[in-house]
Design a protein around this motif. Sequence first.
Motif, short mmCIF file in Angstrom:
data_model
loop_
_atom_site.label_atom_id
_atom_site.label_comp_id
_atom_site.label_asym_id
_atom_site.label_seq_id
_atom_site.Cartn_x
_atom_site.Cartn_y
_atom_site.Cartn_z
N LEU A 542 0.93 -0.99 0.05
CA LEU A 542 0.05 -0.17 -0.18
C LEU A 542 1.10 1.23 -0.06
O LEU A 542 1.64 1.41 0.89
N ILE A 543 0.38 2.14 -0.97
CA ILE A 543 1.57 3.26 -1.01
C ILE A 543 0.66 4.52 -0.96
O ILE A 543 -0.45 4.68 -1.68
N THR A 544 1.17 5.39 -0.09
CA THR A 544 0.40 6.53 0.24
C THR A 544 1.33 7.92 0.51
O THR A 544 2.42 7.65 0.84
N GLY A 545 0.70 8.69 -0.09
CA GLY A 545 1.48 10.34 0.19
C GLY A 545 0.87 11.10 1.38
O GLY A 545 1.05 11.96 1.45
N ASP A 546 -0.29 10.40 1.93
CA ASP A 546 -0.84 11.29 3.22
C ASP A 546 -0.12 11.20 4.49
O ASP A 546 0.62 10.04 4.73
N THR A 547 -0.28 12.27 5.00
CA THR A 547 0.75 12.38 6.27
C THR A 547 -0.37 12.74 7.58
O THR A 547 0.07 13.20 8.65
N PRO A 549 -2.45 12.22 10.56
CA PRO A 549 -2.44 11.17 11.59
C PRO A 549 -3.41 10.07 11.29
O PRO A 549 -3.33 9.00 11.64
N ASP A 550 -4.73 10.47 11.08
CA ASP A 550 -5.75 9.43 11.01
C ASP A 550 -5.56 8.59 9.86
O ASP A 550 -5.81 7.33 9.97
N ARG A 551 -5.15 9.10 8.75
CA ARG A 551 -4.83 8.23 7.51
C ARG A 551 -3.72 7.26 8.00
O ARG A 551 -3.97 6.05 7.47
N ILE A 552 -2.69 7.62 8.51
CA ILE A 552 -1.61 6.95 8.90
C ILE A 552 -2.06 5.73 9.81
O ILE A 552 -1.53 4.62 9.65
N ARG A 553 -2.92 6.02 10.69
CA ARG A 553 -3.21 4.75 11.64
C ARG A 553 -4.11 4.20 10.89
O ARG A 553 -3.90 2.78 11.27
N GLU A 554 -4.93 4.45 9.93
CA GLU A 554 -5.81 3.51 9.03
C GLU A 554 -4.83 2.53 8.31
O GLU A 554 -5.25 1.58 8.32
N ALA A 555 -4.02 3.17 7.71
CA ALA A 555 -3.08 2.50 6.60
C ALA A 555 -2.08 1.68 7.51
O ALA A 555 -1.97 0.34 7.15
N THR A 556 -1.71 2.05 8.52
CA THR A 556 -0.76 1.20 9.43
C THR A 556 -1.68 -0.20 9.89
O THR A 556 -1.05 -1.15 10.09
N CYS A 560 -1.33 -4.87 5.16
CA CYS A 560 -0.66 -4.49 3.88
C CYS A 560 0.88 -4.13 4.23
O CYS A 560 1.13 -3.37 5.31
N PHE A 561 1.74 -4.03 3.47
CA PHE A 561 3.13 -3.45 3.71
C PHE A 561 3.02 -2.12 3.04
O PHE A 561 2.58 -1.61 1.99
N LEU A 562 3.12 -1.07 4.12
CA LEU A 562 3.11 0.22 4.04
C LEU A 562 4.36 1.06 3.44
O LEU A 562 5.22 0.90 4.08
N MET A 563 4.33 1.68 2.47
CA MET A 563 5.35 2.52 1.94
C MET A 563 4.64 4.04 1.79
O MET A 563 3.86 4.32 1.25
N HIS A 564 5.44 4.98 1.92
CA HIS A 564 5.18 6.40 1.61
C HIS A 564 5.88 7.14 0.56
O HIS A 564 7.20 6.77 0.25
#
Length: 581
Positions: A542-547, A549-556, A560-564
Amino acid sequence: MTDTEVPQQRFDEMRAEQVAGFYHNATPGTIGGMIAAVILASMLVYTKATALHTAVIFLSLLSLSTAARMVLIHAYRKARPPAWDWRRWSIGAIASALAGGLCWGGGSLFLLDPSRAEFQFIVFVTCAAIAAGAITALGTLLPAYYCNLFAIMVPTSVWSALQGDVLHVTYSVLAALWVAIIGVLANSFSELLMKALRLQFANLDLANDLLRQKELAETANIAKSRFLASASHDLRQPVHALGMFVGALGDRTLDTDSRRLVSQIQNSVGALDSLFGAILDISRLDAGVIESRPRIFAIRPLLERICREEMPEVKRKGIALHLLPCSLSVQTDPILFERVLRNLLSNAVRYTDRGRVVIGCRRGERLSVEIWDTGCGIPADQQELIFQEFYQIGNPERDRARGLGLGLAIVQRLTRILNIPMRMESRVNKGSVFRLSVALAVTGQAIMEPGQDSSVVAHRPLSILVIDDEVAIQEAMSTLLVGWGHSVVAAGSCTEMLDRAAGFTITPDLIISDYRLRDDENGIATIERLRTEFNNDIPAILITGDTAPDRIREATASDCFLMHKPVSNSRLRAAIINLAD
């Protein structure tokens, strides 16, 4: 709310507090007065100073007054009236006080035996005591107390004055003087109460103002985080695509000049990546998704590694970097602690133009890891400010070569997570020292960190699904992955990918999806839908450009393997290899 409404509201609130004081304090005094009346009447009947039926009438009237007041008190407590309704309840309180006072003042006249002065003065003294004692019970509402005071004292004083003899006239004069003094005391009591109420409401206003300021600051901080998240996401998209295009270009055969240009572009993309990384670190720390995982490890290899990384900059500036060896082991999170030390050492080197930087340890109950420098120093009035986000000393032109101003903000947050106290001392033009107090290892056994192998390992070709709503990133990712020998199917949405996957005869090896997709879709739901479609728990990135906090918690929290973004080609290749194993 207008300026004229504010004083009226405060006036109502203060009057309401006075009325509330009456209803809160009146019960003990009312019951005590009733008991005193029973004792007084019983004594007078027993000594034949008054007739039984007279005492019964007196006590009956006082009982009715007492009962009415208790009903009124119960009604007030049950109603819990708003501040603006104080007048209605104030009238009830005044009427109750007046009725009780008349029962004592008027009723006591029927208890008097004209022939026995000693019993008369017992009744007079009892009335005066009841009136004086009512200050604490009724004094919060001054009109109610004055009604009670005069209703009790005036009838007996007038009766005494009409007797005409010296003894009774003297009592009448003394009673008038006593009423005046008690009235002054009651007024002073009321003024003290009003001052206390004004102070109470002033403190309440101050507390409310502080709360409003806190809420405004929190709102501004949330707005800042949203702005950074939005700006970071929008900027990361093209940088992410640029990095993949440059990576794909770097895998081609190029002449020397072209390869040099590609290398310079890669360096610029790397600089942007580091800036975005700092913003991401702050967002992740604020989101609370970073946790400390303590381990026991030797401190020396860690210090040697970060010193090696700073040596190119140290040599470029012509300063000295000294590491004092330490053979001890500590217990903390090695990755987060390394980030703290790296930021502090990098700052020390950056702000030291001559002299040296020294890093070493002092042993005590805990291990003090210290970084000294002979740099420009930090003025006393800025030593708290340097831990704020984006604050830098002596960089008004915002030279990016001197960092983004987030390093110490990250350090402060990390030390709190690690529970590592940090102290700083600094003198202008002399230098600074940062001290970190780390827990020593309980045992002498250190868990050595595995070495990192950055070499690229060959791997079998994979079937990869790429979902991203931006065509440029689809093309860049496809070009890069095909160049690495993989088979790629790209789409802009979950529906589009499902249409293309309808004719698949094999299960994909890997899914790579952007977090934000078109039509309010997100990568987490898309990955789960594709896994369900293929009936297989397919590894996913899962690749995201969001920083935010709520989006980061949801993605974490996703599986999925999270990459920024921007994702470097080396990290992407390493992630693909690890997930495919």
